[in-house]
Write a protein that holds these residues in place. Structure first.
Motif, PDB file in Angstrom:
ATOM      1  N   PHE A   1      -1.656   3.931   3.753  1.00 39.68           N
ATOM      2  CA  PHE A   1      -1.583   2.802   4.688  1.00 39.68           C
ATOM      3  C   PHE A   1      -2.331   3.058   5.994  1.00 39.68           C
ATOM      4  N   ASP A   2      -2.109   4.239   6.576  1.00 38.72           N
ATOM      5  CA  ASP A   2      -2.730   4.550   7.863  1.00 38.72           C
ATOM      6  C   ASP A   2      -4.234   4.785   7.761  1.00 38.72           C
ATOM      7  N   ARG A   3      -4.706   4.941   6.554  1.00 35.03           N
ATOM      8  CA  ARG A   3      -6.135   5.201   6.385  1.00 35.03           C
ATOM      9  C   ARG A   3      -6.935   3.912   6.252  1.00 35.03           C
ATOM     10  N   LEU A   4      -6.249   2.814   6.162  1.00 36.03           N
ATOM     11  CA  LEU A   4      -6.936   1.528   6.073  1.00 36.03           C
ATOM     12  C   LEU A   4      -7.234   1.014   7.470  1.00 36.03           C
ATOM     13  N   ALA A   5      -8.292   0.219   7.582  1.00 29.30           N
ATOM     14  CA  ALA A   5      -8.558  -0.441   8.861  1.00 29.30           C
ATOM     15  C   ALA A   5      -7.369  -1.351   9.155  1.00 29.30           C
TER      16      ALA A   5
ATOM     17  N   VAL B   1       0.845  -1.190   0.000  1.00 28.46           N
ATOM     18  CA  VAL B   1       0.000   0.000   0.000  1.00 28.46           C
ATOM     19  C   VAL B   1       0.884   1.245   0.000  1.00 28.46           C
ATOM     20  N   ALA B   2       0.484   2.249  -0.775  1.00 24.95           N
ATOM     21  CA  ALA B   2       1.225   3.514  -0.777  1.00 24.95           C
ATOM     22  C   ALA B   2       1.233   4.076   0.646  1.00 24.95           C
TER      23      ALA B   2
ATOM     24  N   GLU C   1     -16.062   4.468   0.188  1.00 26.48           N
ATOM     25  CA  GLU C   1     -15.933   5.797  -0.429  1.00 26.48           C
ATOM     26  C   GLU C   1     -14.625   6.462   0.000  1.00 26.48           C
ATOM     27  N   GLU C   2     -14.295   6.283   1.266  1.00 29.94           N
ATOM     28  CA  GLU C   2     -13.088   6.938   1.811  1.00 29.94           C
ATOM     29  C   GLU C   2     -11.821   6.453   1.110  1.00 29.94           C
ATOM     30  N   LEU C   3     -11.881   5.271   0.555  1.00 30.64           N
ATOM     31  CA  LEU C   3     -10.675   4.718  -0.064  1.00 30.64           C
ATOM     32  C   LEU C   3     -10.588   5.036  -1.557  1.00 30.64           C
ATOM     33  N   ASP C   4     -11.452   5.940  -2.013  1.00 35.59           N
ATOM     34  CA  ASP C   4     -11.388   6.352  -3.412  1.00 35.59           C
ATOM     35  C   ASP C   4     -10.016   6.944  -3.688  1.00 35.59           C
ATOM     36  N   GLY C   5      -9.311   6.408  -4.656  1.00 37.52           N
ATOM     37  CA  GLY C   5      -7.981   6.905  -4.983  1.00 37.52           C
ATOM     38  C   GLY C   5      -6.854   6.082  -4.377  1.00 37.52           C
ATOM     39  N   LEU C   6      -7.221   5.050  -3.642  1.00 39.27           N
ATOM     40  CA  LEU C   6      -6.239   4.179  -2.995  1.00 39.27           C
ATOM     41  C   LEU C   6      -5.175   3.691  -3.988  1.00 39.27           C
ATOM     42  N   GLU C   7      -3.937   3.773  -3.564  1.00 38.50           N
ATOM     43  CA  GLU C   7      -2.851   3.314  -4.432  1.00 38.50           C
ATOM     44  C   GLU C   7      -2.116   2.158  -3.790  1.00 38.50           C
ATOM     45  N   VAL C   8      -1.962   1.103  -4.533  1.00 38.82           N
ATOM     46  CA  VAL C   8      -1.175  -0.035  -4.055  1.00 38.82           C
ATOM     47  C   VAL C   8      -0.247  -0.498  -5.172  1.00 38.82           C
ATOM     48  N   ARG C   9       0.751  -1.252  -4.783  1.00 34.29           N
ATOM     49  CA  ARG C   9       1.708  -1.756  -5.763  1.00 34.29           C
ATOM     50  C   ARG C   9       1.726  -3.280  -5.650  1.00 34.29           C
ATOM     51  N   ILE C  10       1.858  -3.923  -6.772  1.00 31.97           N
ATOM     52  CA  ILE C  10       1.977  -5.385  -6.779  1.00 31.97           C
ATOM     53  C   ILE C  10       3.444  -5.722  -6.496  1.00 31.97           C
ATOM     54  N   PRO C  11       3.712  -6.517  -5.480  1.00 33.23           N
ATOM     55  CA  PRO C  11       5.118  -6.815  -5.186  1.00 33.23           C
ATOM     56  C   PRO C  11       5.767  -7.604  -6.314  1.00 33.23           C
TER      57      PRO C  11
ATOM     58  N   ARG D   1       6.814  -2.584   5.141  1.00 36.48           N
ATOM     59  CA  ARG D   1       6.094  -2.043   6.286  1.00 36.48           C
ATOM     60  C   ARG D   1       4.633  -1.749   5.945  1.00 36.48           C
ATOM     61  N   THR D   2       4.353  -1.485   4.705  1.00 37.80           N
ATOM     62  CA  THR D   2       2.984  -1.128   4.330  1.00 37.80           C
ATOM     63  C   THR D   2       2.312  -2.248   3.522  1.00 37.80           C
ATOM     64  N   SER D   3       2.781  -3.457   3.724  1.00 33.35           N
ATOM     65  CA  SER D   3       2.170  -4.594   3.026  1.00 33.35           C
ATOM     66  C   SER D   3       0.820  -4.945   3.639  1.00 33.35           C
ATOM     67  N   ARG D   4      -0.092  -5.376   2.789  1.00 30.36           N
ATOM     68  CA  ARG D   4      -1.392  -5.879   3.251  1.00 30.36           C
ATOM     69  C   ARG D   4      -1.826  -7.016   2.339  1.00 30.36           C
ATOM     70  N   LEU D   5      -2.805  -7.769   2.830  1.00 28.19           N
ATOM     71  CA  LEU D   5      -3.424  -8.782   1.979  1.00 28.19           C
ATOM     72  C   LEU D   5      -4.610  -8.106   1.304  1.00 28.19           C
ATOM     73  N   SER D   6      -4.615  -8.120  -0.008  1.00 25.57           N
ATOM     74  CA  SER D   6      -5.667  -7.366  -0.698  1.00 25.57           C
ATOM     75  C   SER D   6      -7.051  -7.973  -0.482  1.00 25.57           C
ATOM     76  N   CYS D   7      -7.118  -9.233  -0.066  1.00 26.41           N
ATOM     77  CA  CYS D   7      -8.441  -9.825   0.194  1.00 26.41           C
ATOM     78  C   CYS D   7      -9.036  -9.280   1.483  1.00 26.41           C
ATOM     79  N   GLN D   8      -8.219  -8.592   2.285  1.00 30.85           N
ATOM     80  CA  GLN D   8      -8.716  -8.052   3.552  1.00 30.85           C
ATOM     81  C   GLN D   8      -8.998  -6.565   3.473  1.00 30.85           C
ATOM     82  N   ILE D   9      -8.800  -5.988   2.305  1.00 31.79           N
ATOM     83  CA  ILE D   9      -9.085  -4.563   2.139  1.00 31.79           C
ATOM     84  C   ILE D   9     -10.433  -4.428   1.440  1.00 31.79           C
ATOM     85  N   VAL D  10     -11.392  -3.901   2.179  1.00 31.78           N
ATOM     86  CA  VAL D  10     -12.732  -3.732   1.618  1.00 31.78           C
ATOM     87  C   VAL D  10     -12.882  -2.270   1.203  1.00 31.78           C
ATOM     88  N   LEU D  11     -13.287  -2.086  -0.031  1.00 31.13           N
ATOM     89  CA  LEU D  11     -13.376  -0.721  -0.552  1.00 31.13           C
ATOM     90  C   LEU D  11     -14.517   0.064   0.093  1.00 31.13           C
TER      91      LEU D  11
END
Ligand code: FES
Length: 104
Positions: free
Chosen positions: A51-55, A46-47, A85-95, A73-83
């Motif tokens: 990162f801090d804006r995610l649950a 996660v960018a 409105e607040e996450l509009d614009g979320l940026e992540v990178r594929i490792p 440090r900002t790694s997450r499992l994408s199956c645990q990130i539920v979209l």
């Protein structure tokens, strides 16, 4: 963003998991366990500004991430990130390592 730095935009709807959104646009996220937190093939980085804006991650997620390749440090499992409105614009990178898992 892809492992080689290409930026790809994806549209999702609130309540949808980031994993699905990524898969829909052909990102190399295997998601083998379909969100059961039993693999780590849905790992994304996660960018920092997002990162801090995610649950926060559950302990099980942290444990799974410990096993993932290329964790940061900002790694997450994408199956645990539920979209939402607040996450509009979320940026992540594929490792980068996830490409190797697919033999590419
Ligand atoms: Fe397996 Fe996310 S899909 S942990």
């Amino acid at each position: 963003m892809t492992a080689d730095g290409r930026k790809v935009e994806a549209e999702g709807v609130p309540g949808q998991r980031l994993l699905e959104v990524g898969q829909n646009i052909g990102m190399p996220l295997e998601g083998t366990c379909e969100g059961q937190m039993a693999c780590s093939t849905c790992h994304v980085i996660v960018a920092a500004e997002w990162f801090d804006r995610l649950a926060g991650a559950a302990d099980d997620e942290e444990d799974m991430l410990d096993l993932a390749a290329g964790v940061t440090r900002t790694s997450r499992l994408s199956c645990q990130i539920v979209l939402s409105e607040e996450l509009d614009g979320l940026e992540v990178r594929i490792p980068e390592e996830s490409r190797d898992m697919q033999g590419r």
